[in-house]
Scaffold this motif. Structure first.
Motif, PDB file in Angstrom:
ATOM      1  N   CYS A   1       0.819  -1.216   0.000  1.00  0.00           N
ATOM      2  CA  CYS A   1       0.000   0.000   0.000  1.00  0.00           C
ATOM      3  C   CYS A   1       0.855   1.269   0.000  1.00  0.00           C
ATOM      4  N   GLY A   2       2.152   1.136  -0.289  1.00  0.00           N
ATOM      5  CA  GLY A   2       3.010   2.306  -0.466  1.00  0.00           C
ATOM      6  C   GLY A   2       3.791   2.725   0.750  1.00  0.00           C
ATOM      7  N   GLY A   3       3.710   1.953   1.843  1.00  0.00           N
ATOM      8  CA  GLY A   3       4.457   2.285   3.041  1.00  0.00           C
ATOM      9  C   GLY A   3       5.868   1.721   2.996  1.00  0.00           C
ATOM     10  N   ASN A   4       6.577   1.851   4.094  1.00  0.00           N
ATOM     11  CA  ASN A   4       7.943   1.339   4.214  1.00  0.00           C
ATOM     12  C   ASN A   4       8.013   0.502   5.481  1.00  0.00           C
ATOM     13  N   SER A   5       8.162  -0.792   5.319  1.00  0.00           N
ATOM     14  CA  SER A   5       8.130  -1.703   6.463  1.00  0.00           C
ATOM     15  C   SER A   5       9.481  -1.866   7.150  1.00  0.00           C
ATOM     16  N   PHE A   6      10.472  -1.068   6.796  1.00  0.00           N
ATOM     17  CA  PHE A   6      11.792  -1.201   7.411  1.00  0.00           C
ATOM     18  C   PHE A   6      11.689  -0.978   8.923  1.00  0.00           C
ATOM     19  N   GLY A   7      12.153  -1.927   9.694  1.00  0.00           N
ATOM     20  CA  GLY A   7      12.123  -1.849  11.148  1.00  0.00           C
ATOM     21  C   GLY A   7      10.816  -2.307  11.770  1.00  0.00           C
ATOM     22  N   LEU A   8       9.796  -2.527  10.951  1.00  0.00           N
ATOM     23  CA  LEU A   8       8.478  -2.912  11.488  1.00  0.00           C
ATOM     24  C   LEU A   8       8.498  -4.313  12.088  1.00  0.00           C
ATOM     25  N   ALA A   9       9.194  -5.228  11.444  1.00  0.00           N
ATOM     26  CA  ALA A   9       9.198  -6.619  11.906  1.00  0.00           C
ATOM     27  C   ALA A   9       9.730  -6.738  13.329  1.00  0.00           C
ATOM     28  N   ASP A  10      10.781  -5.987  13.635  1.00  0.00           N
ATOM     29  CA  ASP A  10      11.354  -6.052  14.990  1.00  0.00           C
ATOM     30  C   ASP A  10      10.365  -5.523  16.025  1.00  0.00           C
ATOM     31  N   LYS A  11       9.683  -4.415  15.695  1.00  0.00           N
ATOM     32  CA  LYS A  11       8.688  -3.881  16.625  1.00  0.00           C
ATOM     33  C   LYS A  11       7.552  -4.877  16.842  1.00  0.00           C
ATOM     34  N   MET A  12       7.132  -5.525  15.755  1.00  0.00           N
ATOM     35  CA  MET A  12       6.051  -6.508  15.862  1.00  0.00           C
ATOM     36  C   MET A  12       6.467  -7.704  16.713  1.00  0.00           C
ATOM     37  N   LYS A  13       7.703  -8.138  16.544  1.00  0.00           N
ATOM     38  CA  LYS A  13       8.167  -9.291  17.315  1.00  0.00           C
ATOM     39  C   LYS A  13       8.195  -8.970  18.800  1.00  0.00           C
ATOM     40  N   ASN A  14       8.679  -7.788  19.162  1.00  0.00           N
ATOM     41  CA  ASN A  14       8.718  -7.387  20.572  1.00  0.00           C
ATOM     42  C   ASN A  14       7.307  -7.275  21.142  1.00  0.00           C
ATOM     43  N   ALA A  15       6.391  -6.677  20.349  1.00  0.00           N
ATOM     44  CA  ALA A  15       5.007  -6.550  20.804  1.00  0.00           C
ATOM     45  C   ALA A  15       4.366  -7.920  20.968  1.00  0.00           C
ATOM     46  N   GLY A  16       4.668  -8.819  20.036  1.00  0.00           N
ATOM     47  CA  GLY A  16       4.114 -10.164  20.108  1.00  0.00           C
ATOM     48  C   GLY A  16       4.568 -10.912  21.343  1.00  0.00           C
ATOM     49  N   MET A  17       5.817 -10.774  21.703  1.00  0.00           N
ATOM     50  CA  MET A  17       6.334 -11.448  22.895  1.00  0.00           C
ATOM     51  C   MET A  17       5.639 -10.945  24.153  1.00  0.00           C
ATOM     52  N   ARG A  18       5.327  -9.665  24.173  1.00  0.00           N
ATOM     53  CA  ARG A  18       4.607  -9.126  25.340  1.00  0.00           C
ATOM     54  C   ARG A  18       3.194  -9.714  25.413  1.00  0.00           C
ATOM     55  N   VAL A  19       2.551  -9.873  24.255  1.00  0.00           N
ATOM     56  CA  VAL A  19       1.217 -10.475  24.235  1.00  0.00           C
ATOM     57  C   VAL A  19       1.274 -11.909  24.740  1.00  0.00           C
ATOM     58  N   PHE A  20       2.293 -12.662  24.329  1.00  0.00           N
ATOM     59  CA  PHE A  20       2.414 -14.055  24.775  1.00  0.00           C
ATOM     60  C   PHE A  20       2.572 -14.130  26.290  1.00  0.00           C
ATOM     61  N   GLN A  21       3.299 -13.178  26.879  1.00  0.00           N
ATOM     62  CA  GLN A  21       3.508 -13.186  28.325  1.00  0.00           C
ATOM     63  C   GLN A  21       2.219 -12.891  29.082  1.00  0.00           C
ATOM     64  N   GLU A  22       1.341 -12.123  28.443  1.00  0.00           N
ATOM     65  CA  GLU A  22       0.099 -11.711  29.106  1.00  0.00           C
ATOM     66  C   GLU A  22      -1.054 -12.665  28.852  1.00  0.00           C
ATOM     67  N   ASN A  23      -0.905 -13.551  27.875  1.00  0.00           N
ATOM     68  CA  ASN A  23      -1.998 -14.459  27.511  1.00  0.00           C
ATOM     69  C   ASN A  23      -1.521 -15.900  27.566  1.00  0.00           C
ATOM     70  N   ALA A  24      -2.127 -16.665  28.457  1.00  0.00           N
ATOM     71  CA  ALA A  24      -1.803 -18.084  28.529  1.00  0.00           C
ATOM     72  C   ALA A  24      -2.651 -18.857  27.526  1.00  0.00           C
ATOM     73  N   GLY A  25      -2.122 -19.981  27.029  1.00  0.00           N
ATOM     74  CA  GLY A  25      -2.881 -20.824  26.121  1.00  0.00           C
ATOM     75  C   GLY A  25      -2.980 -20.222  24.732  1.00  0.00           C
ATOM     76  N   VAL A  26      -4.087 -20.591  24.008  1.00  0.00           N
ATOM     77  CA  VAL A  26      -4.237 -20.167  22.614  1.00  0.00           C
ATOM     78  C   VAL A  26      -5.151 -18.962  22.468  1.00  0.00           C
ATOM     79  N   GLY A  27      -5.504 -18.317  23.550  1.00  0.00           N
ATOM     80  CA  GLY A  27      -6.389 -17.167  23.479  1.00  0.00           C
ATOM     81  C   GLY A  27      -5.683 -15.851  23.216  1.00  0.00           C
ATOM     82  N   TYR A  28      -4.492 -15.929  22.638  1.00  0.00           N
ATOM     83  CA  TYR A  28      -3.694 -14.731  22.410  1.00  0.00           C
ATOM     84  C   TYR A  28      -3.976 -14.076  21.059  1.00  0.00           C
ATOM     85  N   LYS A  29      -4.620 -14.762  20.146  1.00  0.00           N
ATOM     86  CA  LYS A  29      -4.626 -14.333  18.752  1.00  0.00           C
ATOM     87  C   LYS A  29      -5.343 -13.006  18.519  1.00  0.00           C
TER      88      LYS A  29
END
Length: 380
Positions: free
Chosen positions: A337-365
């Motif tokens: 869509c014309g954006g620049n995803s440089f650096g986005l993957a790292d931010k997403m990975k860090n955010a995802g790890m925080r979600v995993f810590q806060e959500n037990a089981g498969v209810g994290y999605k």
């Protein structure tokens, strides 16, 4: 995804960032891990089973936030693309499965289909527009026996609404949406031979007649989707309540209707929270026998089984796999869509790890995809 424009991508990201669900008919755009199962379902169930007149009833289990609603949205999107009639029903405190009259009326009023690119809703509207494109279809109904003669005739007349008066069409529409319309009212409007409006006793017969009638006029099938988004079916004790047993009995009727041919070309899918089927099957063996339930955590379920956990239909089995696939998909959407995803993957990975810590089981999605879409918007 190359043919998806920027506006569509942004709309999907914004809606999902807000409530965890993409807009209507865009579920597959943000899907992660179920492509293989969906390809199987289209091939085996839609193109194979229902196209040949068969039917099936499926149950998808998962806790809150695991993607139950998303699974039904994917099936809905597929069915509409295949020309089927679709009904999505949220099983809540306002609409309970044990009330067969309310459920049938909801189906009549909320069924939808894509006709020539136009989304048409409600049984009378579908019949009216279908009849405009297929003017000879009413003869297929009048010359065939169906379980409820009154609804059969009403459906046939709705295919040719110009044959009745304006007042008659209003009454016919009401009748076909499950409202109480008397024989006297219809007679005064010049309509005879239609009686027996929807009630608690005839609800299943009415639903059977509607499904058979839609098949007769050339609609390739119907998909009924039931989403337990509250703890509507969950027993509060070891023994189910009378209402929950009534709901289980209706499930049994739907399963039987799919297997004995009474509900031709029908796909019924329930997205439910864990616990109901196991508890109910013990006290209502007729349902348990039909589901042939298997609960072995060391055994992977075949996709033909009637009861599947959401984990079993998703190839991204581990949270880290799901996160990685989601990051790849969303970064590609940002670039498209014309954006620049440089650096986005790292931010997403860090955010995802925080979600995993806060959500037990498969209810994290749900929480995970909301945060990832929100980050994506910042880079678009």
């Amino acid at each position: 995804m190359s043919d998806i424009n920027k506006e569509t991508i942004l709309n999907a990201l914004e809606a999902t960032a807000m409530n965890g669900e993409p807009p209507a008919r865009l579920a597959s755009l943000l899907d992660v891990g179920t492509a293989d199962y969906l390809a199987y379902f289209k091939r085996e169930v839609i193109e194979g089973l229902t196209a040949g007149g068969g039917s099936t009833c499926r149950f998808y289990e998962g806790p809150y936030g695991s993607g139950k609603t998303h699974m039904l949205e994917l099936l809905e999107e597929m069915a509409l693309a295949e020309g089927m009639v679709v009904v999505r029903t949220d099983l809540s405190s306002d609409l309970r499965l044990e009330d067969s009259q309310a459920v049938t009326q909801y189906i009549m009023q909320n069924m939808k289909i894509d006709i020539n690119g136009q989304m048409v809703r409600s049984l009378p509207n579908i019949l009216e527009m279908w009849g405009e494109s297929n003017p000879s279809e009413s003869a297929k109904l009048t010359g065939t026996y169906l379980s409820h003669p009154g609804y059969k005739k009403a459906m046939a007349m709705a295919l040719q609404p110009d044959q009745v008066s304006e007042r008659g069409w209003l009454l016919l529409r009401a009748f076909l949406q499950g409202e109480k319309v008397t024989v006297a009212e219809l007679k005064r409007a010049g309509i005879v031979g239609i009686k027996g409006p929807l009630n608690q006793r005839n609800a299943e017969i009415v639903l059977k007649t509607i499904i058979e009638g839609l098949n007769l006029i050339g609609i390739p099938g119907i998909m009924l989707l039931f989403d337990e988004n509250e703890r509507t079916l969950q027993p509060n004790r070891s023994k189910p309540t009378k209402k929950q047993l009534v709901a289980a009995n209706l499930m049994r009727h739907l399963i039987d209707g799919c297997t004995n041919g009474n509900l031709p070309r029908t796909v019924v899918a329930f997205a439910i929270l864990p616990g109901f089927l196991e508890t109910t099957a013990v006290h209502y063996q007729a349902l348990g026998q039909r589901l042939a339930m298997v609960r072995d955590v060391n055994m992977s379920g075949a996709w033909r089984w009637p009861v599947l956990s959401l984990e079993e239909v998703n190839t991204a089995g581990e949270p880290e796999d799901f996160l990685e696939q989601a990051i790849d998909k969303l970064c590609a959407m940002v670039d498209q869509c014309g954006g620049n995803s440089f650096g986005l993957a790292d931010k997403m990975k860090n955010a995802g790890m925080r979600v995993f810590q806060e959500n037990a089981g498969v209810g994290y999605k749900r929480d995970l995809i909301k945060i990832l879409c929100s980050l994506s918007l910042q880079y678009c």
